[in-house]
Every structure is written in C-alpha cells, then in structure tokens.
Design a protein around this motif. Structure first.
Motif: not given
Length: 210
Positions: A171-197
């Motif tokens: 799924l694109p980050t915009k769709q993920i954001a809608e599914n999780l009730g977050k903003t698109d930018s918040a999801i992008r940051v979350m995924l980026s941080r998760s990958l770094r971890v």
C-alpha cells in the motif's frame, strides 16, 4: 490452570500490580497450555497446515512482553488481554500466509528489485516481505529471515502494522495513513525510523549487494 480463570490467579494480580516483564513472563509460563489451546481453537485447518499454534503463542508472548508497560490492564485482565493479542495474531497470520498469495506478482518482483537497488535501506525491504509471508518452517531454516521476523515482533504494534501494509500489502503511505488514522508525513517518518531501527538490529545479517 485447571478450571480456574487464568485472569483470576495471583500471577495475574501481580502483572496488574507491577506491569513488568518479569511478572508477565511468569504469568505467560503458567498459562502457556490454555493459551495454546485457545490459539489452536481460533486457527483454521488451512492455517494449521502452514504454522504451528506454538509458533503463534511464542509471537504473542513476545508482543505482550514488549507492550506490558502500556497494556490496558485497567480495562482487561492479563488473560483477556492475551486473548485479544491472540485473536489479532491469528488474523495477521492468515493475512500473511494467504493474503500474500493474492498479491500481484509484478509488484513483488518490483519490490525485490527496488530493494536490491536502494542504497539507503539495502535489501531489507525484501527481507521484510519474505519474513512476514514465509511459513514458520521456512523461517526456522533461514537464520536471516528468522532474525528479521523476531526484530519486527519487537517493534510496537502500530509500527508492525505499518510495515506489513507497506512491504507485504504494497500500500502507498497515503493509504496506510488513512487506515491507521495518521497523516501521510507521520507514516513516512514512522517507516523511516522503523527501517533504521531494523537495519541497526540486523546489520550483521543484511543482504550483501555486490
């Protein structure tokens, strides 16, 4: 625990009082058999053909230990909370093992090709997809995938869900954001941080791109 509700034991009271991994670990050890039976009762015959109930119980225990400090134990007993985690894990397992079969093959090829050419994250995206869609038997034979699988389970639930939707469902980050009730930018940051971890945790088993 015989016929007594596991949620009414002294160990359960200790978990509610202390909210720490040690007390929860003792509770999980004591309730492993009834939890395994509960998980088995939730599984379809199809799911049982690719994953063992014991494997799911271990994953549920890992998730519970990681989240015990913030668990809603003011609303549910430890046993009820573990049952909730079990229901979610069985649903996720079914999606991982069988939902993946409905993915477009071209998207999977593109994912793996993109992972092999991505200088920032290396091949970890392909490992994420593989670790979330491979049967447990395959994971046990591949140390690298098993390590990724365990590392993902150690992440907070919302991060695991975002990773699943991005790298398994595609799924694109915009769709993920809608599914999780977050903003698109918040999801992008979350995924980026998760990958770094995950990259840091899995540095010694990261795919070698030569």
């Amino acid at each position: 625990m015989n016929q007594m509700d596991p949620g009414e034991s002294e160990l359960a009271e200790a978990v509610c009082r202390q909210r720490d991994q040690e007390s929860l670990g003792k509770f999980l050890d004591a309730t492993r058999d009834p939890l395994t039976r509960f998980v088995h009762s939730l599984m379809s015959d199809r799911l049982r053909s690719v994953v063992e109930a014991d494997d799911l119980v271990q994953e549920i225990a890992t998730s519970a230990l990681a989240a015990v400090a913030t668990a809603p134990l003011d609303q549910y007993s430890p046993w009820q909370w573990c049952q909730q985690l079990a229901r979610r894990r069985v649903v996720d397992a079914h999606r991982f093992h069988f939902g993946a079969q409905r993915r477009d093959a071209g998207r999977q090829v593109a994912l793996q090709a993109g992972a092999s050419n991505d200088g920032a994250a290396g091949g970890i995206e392909a490992l994420l997809a593989a670790s979330l869609t491979s049967p447990s038997e395959a994971l046990s034979r591949d140390v690298r995938l098993s390590r990724v699988h365990r590392a993902i389970l150690a992440l907070p639930e919302i991060q695991r869900e975002a990773i699943r939707m991005r790298y398994v469902d595609g799924l694109p980050t915009k769709q993920i954001a809608e599914n999780l009730g977050k903003t698109d930018s918040a999801i992008r940051v979350m995924l980026s941080r998760s990958l770094r971890v995950l990259e840091k945790e899995l540095a010694d088993v990261r795919p070698d791109r030569r």
